[in-house]
Design an enzyme around this catalytic site. Sequence first.
Site, PDB file in Angstrom:
ATOM      1  N   HIS A 105       0.859  -1.188   0.000  1.00 14.23           N
ATOM      2  CA  HIS A 105       0.000   0.000   0.000  1.00 14.23           C
ATOM      3  C   HIS A 105       0.898   1.241   0.000  1.00 14.23           C
ATOM      4  O   HIS A 105       1.965   1.246   0.620  1.00 14.23           O
ATOM      5  CB  HIS A 105      -0.907  -0.022   1.238  1.00 14.23           C
ATOM      6  CG  HIS A 105      -1.970   1.025   1.194  1.00 14.23           C
ATOM      7  ND1 HIS A 105      -1.723   2.343   1.525  1.00 14.23           N
ATOM      8  CD2 HIS A 105      -3.274   0.962   0.823  1.00 14.23           C
ATOM      9  CE1 HIS A 105      -2.850   3.030   1.378  1.00 14.23           C
ATOM     10  NE2 HIS A 105      -3.800   2.222   0.951  1.00 14.23           N
ATOM     11  N   GLU A 107      -3.735   1.825  -7.240  1.00 18.67           N
ATOM     12  CA  GLU A 107      -4.213   2.899  -6.361  1.00 18.67           C
ATOM     13  C   GLU A 107      -3.356   4.138  -6.592  1.00 18.67           C
ATOM     14  O   GLU A 107      -2.274   4.272  -5.999  1.00 18.67           O
ATOM     15  CB  GLU A 107      -4.091   2.483  -4.896  1.00 18.67           C
ATOM     16  CG  GLU A 107      -4.976   1.335  -4.496  1.00 18.67           C
ATOM     17  CD  GLU A 107      -5.364   1.440  -3.034  1.00 18.67           C
ATOM     18  OE1 GLU A 107      -6.556   1.561  -2.754  1.00 18.67           O
ATOM     19  OE2 GLU A 107      -4.466   1.438  -2.171  1.00 18.67           O
ATOM     20  N   GLY A 116      -8.093   8.591  -0.371  1.00 17.00           N
ATOM     21  CA  GLY A 116      -8.586   9.395   0.742  1.00 17.00           C
ATOM     22  C   GLY A 116      -8.697  10.881   0.431  1.00 17.00           C
ATOM     23  O   GLY A 116      -8.860  11.694   1.336  1.00 17.00           O
ATOM     24  N   SER A 133     -10.714   6.636  -3.617  1.00 20.58           N
ATOM     25  CA  SER A 133     -11.970   7.395  -3.563  1.00 20.58           C
ATOM     26  C   SER A 133     -13.082   6.765  -4.405  1.00 20.58           C
ATOM     27  O   SER A 133     -13.868   7.477  -5.042  1.00 20.58           O
ATOM     28  CB  SER A 133     -11.734   8.859  -3.954  1.00 20.58           C
ATOM     29  OG  SER A 133     -10.832   9.460  -3.045  1.00 20.58           O
ATOM     30  N   GLY A 145     -11.567   2.193   0.668  1.00 18.76           N
ATOM     31  CA  GLY A 145     -11.170   2.703   1.983  1.00 18.76           C
ATOM     32  C   GLY A 145     -12.348   3.366   2.675  1.00 18.76           C
ATOM     33  O   GLY A 145     -13.210   2.716   3.278  1.00 18.76           O
ATOM     34  N   GLY A 146     -12.426   4.676   2.566  1.00 14.03           N
ATOM     35  CA  GLY A 146     -13.419   5.457   3.295  1.00 14.03           C
ATOM     36  C   GLY A 146     -14.847   4.974   3.109  1.00 14.03           C
ATOM     37  O   GLY A 146     -15.610   4.879   4.083  1.00 14.03           O
TER      38      GLY A 146
HETATM   39  C1  PEP Z   1      -7.121   3.325   0.598  1.00 13.24           C
HETATM   40  O1  PEP Z   1      -6.957   3.767   1.752  1.00 13.24           O
HETATM   41  O2  PEP Z   1      -6.380   2.464   0.100  1.00 13.24           O
HETATM   42  C2  PEP Z   1      -8.234   3.836  -0.192  1.00 13.24           C
HETATM   43  C3  PEP Z   1      -8.423   3.393  -1.426  1.00 13.24           C
HETATM   44  O3  PEP Z   1      -8.997   4.754   0.459  1.00 13.24           O
HETATM   45  P1  PEP Z   1     -10.198   5.600  -0.194  1.00 13.24           P
HETATM   46  O4  PEP Z   1     -11.137   4.639  -0.827  1.00 13.24           O
HETATM   47  O5  PEP Z   1     -10.779   6.322   0.985  1.00 13.24           O
HETATM   48  O6  PEP Z   1      -9.572   6.534  -1.188  1.00 13.24           O
END
Ligand code: PEP
Length: 262
Positions: free
Chosen positions: A86, A157, A163, A202, A223-224
Site C-alpha cells: 500500500h 491505487e 482518501g 476514492s 477505503g473510506g
Molecule cells: C485506501 O486507503 O487504500 C483507499 C483506497 O482509500 P479511499 O477509498 O478512501 O480513497
Amino acid sequence: MNGELAANERLLGELRAQLDGSLLNQVEVAVCPPFPFISQVAAWLGDAGIHWGAQNVARQDNGAVTGEVSARMLAELRFRWVLIGHSERRQLFGESDDAVAEKVGRVLGQSLRPVICLGETLQEREAEVTEAVLGRQLDAVIPVLARDPADYVLAYEPVWAIGTGLTASPAQAQAVHAFLRNRLRAAGVAGADQVRILYGGSVKAGNAVDLFEQDDVDGGLIGGASLVAEDFVAICKAAAVAASARMRPETVQKAEGDSSDG
Ligand code: PEP
C-alpha cells in the site's frame, strides 16, 4: 488505522445483514481490518461467506522481529488476503519494491493471497512517468507471482486519489489497468488475461459503476466508503452488475485509511 470495537460491531452486523448470499455468489468480498480487530471480524463474518485479510505482513518468515506478524501466523488465523505495498506502507515506512516482492513470496508460500498495491504520486503523474513507476513496481513482483492467477490480485491505487475525494476517471483507470495487463502478458505471466486488477482511490457508490464497467477494471479496493455499510454494499452491487457482463468480480474492503477517511 480505523475502527473501534463498538462502531465495528455495528458495521459488521450491517454488512452481514446486507451482503446476502445471492450477492456473494456474484462478487468475492473481503474485509481487511487492523490486526487487533481480527477476532471480532472472524466472529461476525466467519460463517457469512465473507473473507478477511490483513493490512500488512512481515518480510521475515520467523525470527527476532518484535512487533511483526508473519504470513504463517496469518494462515493459522484463516486470513485469506493480505494487502502488500500500500502506498502508505511504501511512503511512511520506506517499503521498497524488493520488500514488497519478498512479502508477496512469503504470503504465497503460506497459500494466502496477496493484494499487490501499485500507484504513482501526483508529481509522478504530472511528470508523465506514471508507466515507468508502475512498470518498475510490477516488474519487482513478477518473478514471485503465483502460477494460478486466482491466487493474487493487483490493486492500482493512484496515490493522489487515496482518501482525497479525487478519483481517477474511468478512462485513466482503464489506461493504467490495460498497461499493467499488457506488461503481465509481455512478461509471460501465466493467465495474464485472468489476473484481477482492482482500482482503489476514492471509489464511492456514485462512481463505482463507471469504473467497474471498464474492460480491465475487475473490482475495487475501498477505503473510506467501506466504513458506511450502505455505501460499501452499493459498491459491491456495482461490482455484481459488472460481473454479470464479464466474470472477474472482486471487491475488497479496507477498513483503514488516513484521517480523511474519518
Ligand atoms: C485506501 O486507503 O487504500 C483507499 C483506497 O482509500 P479511499 O477509498 O478512501 O480513497
